[in-house]
Design a protein around this motif. Structure first.
Motif, short mmCIF file in Angstrom:
data_model
loop_
_atom_site.label_atom_id
_atom_site.label_comp_id
_atom_site.label_asym_id
_atom_site.label_seq_id
_atom_site.Cartn_x
_atom_site.Cartn_y
_atom_site.Cartn_z
N PRO A 1 -7.49 -3.78 -5.27
CA PRO A 1 -8.78 -3.18 -5.65
C PRO A 1 -9.94 -3.89 -4.95
CG PRO A 1 -7.46 -3.63 -7.59
CD PRO A 1 -6.74 -4.22 -6.43
N PRO B 1 -0.59 7.94 -9.39
CA PRO B 1 -1.05 6.99 -8.38
C PRO B 1 -1.28 5.63 -9.02
CG PRO B 1 -2.57 8.84 -8.62
CD PRO B 1 -1.59 8.93 -9.72
N ALA B 2 -0.82 4.61 -8.34
CA ALA B 2 -0.92 3.25 -8.89
C ALA B 2 -1.32 2.30 -7.79
CB ALA B 2 0.42 2.82 -9.48
N MET B 3 -2.06 1.27 -8.16
CA MET B 3 -2.42 0.21 -7.22
C MET B 3 -1.19 -0.60 -6.90
SD MET B 3 -5.24 0.23 -6.04
CE MET B 3 -6.83 0.90 -6.12
N PRO B 4 -1.23 -1.41 -5.83
CA PRO B 4 -0.05 -2.21 -5.51
C PRO B 4 0.30 -3.18 -6.62
CG PRO B 4 -1.65 -2.30 -3.73
CD PRO B 4 -2.28 -1.53 -4.83
N PRO C 1 0.30 6.68 2.06
CA PRO C 1 0.13 6.67 0.60
C PRO C 1 -1.01 7.55 0.13
CG PRO C 1 -0.74 4.66 1.56
CD PRO C 1 -0.07 5.39 2.67
N ASN C 2 -1.86 8.02 1.02
CA ASN C 2 -3.04 8.74 0.57
C ASN C 2 -2.97 10.23 0.77
OD1 ASN C 2 -4.47 6.39 -0.25
ND2 ASN C 2 -4.63 5.88 1.90
N TYR D 1 -5.66 1.64 -10.90
CA TYR D 1 -6.03 2.75 -10.02
C TYR D 1 -7.15 3.56 -10.64
CZ TYR D 1 -5.59 6.94 -7.17
OH TYR D 1 -5.86 8.00 -6.35
N PRO E 1 -9.29 5.99 -4.17
CA PRO E 1 -8.86 4.60 -4.00
C PRO E 1 -7.69 4.51 -3.03
CG PRO E 1 -8.96 5.23 -6.32
CD PRO E 1 -9.12 6.46 -5.53
N ARG E 2 -7.68 3.42 -2.24
CA ARG E 2 -6.56 3.22 -1.34
C ARG E 2 -5.46 2.50 -2.10
NH1 ARG E 2 -7.59 3.64 4.26
NH2 ARG E 2 -5.37 3.24 4.38
N THR E 3 -4.23 3.08 -2.05
CA THR E 3 -3.13 2.50 -2.83
C THR E 3 -2.31 1.49 -2.04
OG1 THR E 3 -1.78 4.37 -2.17
CG2 THR E 3 -2.87 4.51 -4.30
N ASP E 4 -2.69 1.26 -0.78
CA ASP E 4 -1.92 0.30 0.00
C ASP E 4 -2.64 -1.05 0.09
OD1 ASP E 4 -2.87 1.67 3.27
OD2 ASP E 4 -3.97 1.41 1.40
N ARG E 5 -3.74 -1.22 -0.62
CA ARG E 5 -4.46 -2.50 -0.59
C ARG E 5 -4.99 -2.78 -1.99
NH1 ARG E 5 -8.10 -0.38 4.16
NH2 ARG E 5 -6.00 0.18 4.81
N GLU F 1 -10.42 1.73 -10.49
CA GLU F 1 -10.94 1.74 -9.12
C GLU F 1 -11.57 3.09 -8.80
OE1 GLU F 1 -10.93 -0.72 -7.01
OE2 GLU F 1 -11.26 0.23 -5.08
#
Lengths: 200, 122
Positions: free
Chosen positions: B25, A168-171, A160-161, B106, B19-23, B109
């Motif tokens: 905030p 880009p979006a948070m889960p 994802p990075n 996002y 920011p990591r998008t797989d976890r 963060e």
């Protein structure tokens, strides 16, 4: 039995007009039901007037018009003109034809043997079997498949990075932790507190 | 929102402040707001979601709209067609707003990470 052309021409000359008796006729006018009504060649032109009319019908100059030999049982075709042998290689390679593969323009007059001397059947400068090589086949396939595979690899990366073209979006936020409860737990035991962007 | 390329590029070039998008905030959710943030509440009950057999991915904060849509579909079965367009539109809007909230999370963060880096370097 394939005879040499000169011998065949001698033997083909009729010294007795047996064509009138309906024997040994093999030209295109000997059987019915082949032509669309307007495409059947007319009778052999006897006088100059008929010759001019036939030349006009076929779109040729009267001085160029020469019908098939009446005594030739194989090629006799009424008033259809005789152009001799005209093949793909006789034609100008640089002219802009409407049918480039056959080197013929739309509506152009063809000789009666056109199907025998078609370019995909007989040509010295057209398609050659030795040009269809294994390497050529491989190139044609590879220049499609290799970019396809490369793009597939690039577009199916799941990290994802990496560099991505997307917002880009948070889960996604869920009220319960389903992953933690999997497989036999109850998600209601693991609630999550989430906040919106509205302030009190 | 205009961040399609620039944020990804920034993230690729300086991964420490990306920011990591797989976890979820990493910062406190209430940090930086002058008044406290409202909590998100579930409007559909667990029993309703069980009754309509929603998948785990559908049991989010828009499930009440989805349940309304399913009720409308069963009422107009077998050919619901455009009769349930209002409910489907409401569900889509709720999901869209949820996606916008994810993008905003996002961005928050990312700004907090940049601020943290600035404070460390200062």
């Amino acid at each position: 039995m394939n005879l040499a052309p000169p011998l065949r021409r001698v033997l083909a000359k009729r010294y007795l007009h047996l064509t009138l008796l309906g024997r040994n006729q093999r030209g295109p006018l000997t059987f019915d039901g082949w032509y669309p009504r307007d495409h059947k060649p007319g009778p052999y032109p006897e006088n100059d007037e008929q010759r001019r009319a036939a030349a006009t019908k076929y779109g040729i100059r009267p001085e160029d018009y020469k019908p098939m030999n009446k005594d030739d049982p194989i090629k006799y075709a009424g008033d259809y003109p005789d152009f001799g042998v005209v093949t793909f290689d006789h034609k100008d390679p640089y002219e802009d034809y409407s049918d480039r593969q056959m080197r013929r323009n739309w509506g152009e007059m063809v000789s009666i043997d056109m199907m025998r001397y078609r370019p995909d059947r007989l040509t010295f400068t057209g398609l050659n079997e030795e040009d269809y090589t294994y390497w050529g086949h491989f190139t044609i396939m590879a220049r499609v498949l290799v970019p396809m595979l490369v793009l597939t690899y690039l577009f199916t990366q799941s990290d994802p990075n990496i560099f991505r073209w997307q917002n880009p979006a948070m889960p996604k936020q869920y009220p319960y932790d389903f992953a933690r409860a999997f497989p036999f737990g109850d998600p209601r035991d693991y609630p999550i507190k989430n906040y919106s962007f509205d302030l009190e | 929102m205009g961040t399609k390329l620039s944020v990804s590029l920034e993230g690729a070039l300086s991964p420490e402040t990306a920011p990591r998008t797989d976890r979820p905030p990493t910062f406190d959710p209430q940090a930086g707001f002058e008044r406290p943030r409202k909590e998100r509440v579930m409007k559909a009950t667990w029993e309703e979601m069980e009754q309509f057999r929603l998948k785990p991915g559908q049991r989010d904060y828009c499930a009440h709209h989805l349940i309304d849509l399913m009720k409308c579909q069963t009422k107009n079965a077998p050919f619901a067609g455009h009769a349930c367009d209002d409910q489907r539109g409401a569900w889509d809007k709720c999901e869209y707003d949820d996606h916008l909230m994810r993008i905003k999370e996002y961005e928050r963060e990312r700004r907090l990470l940049h601020r943290q880096q600035r404070k460390e370097l200062a």
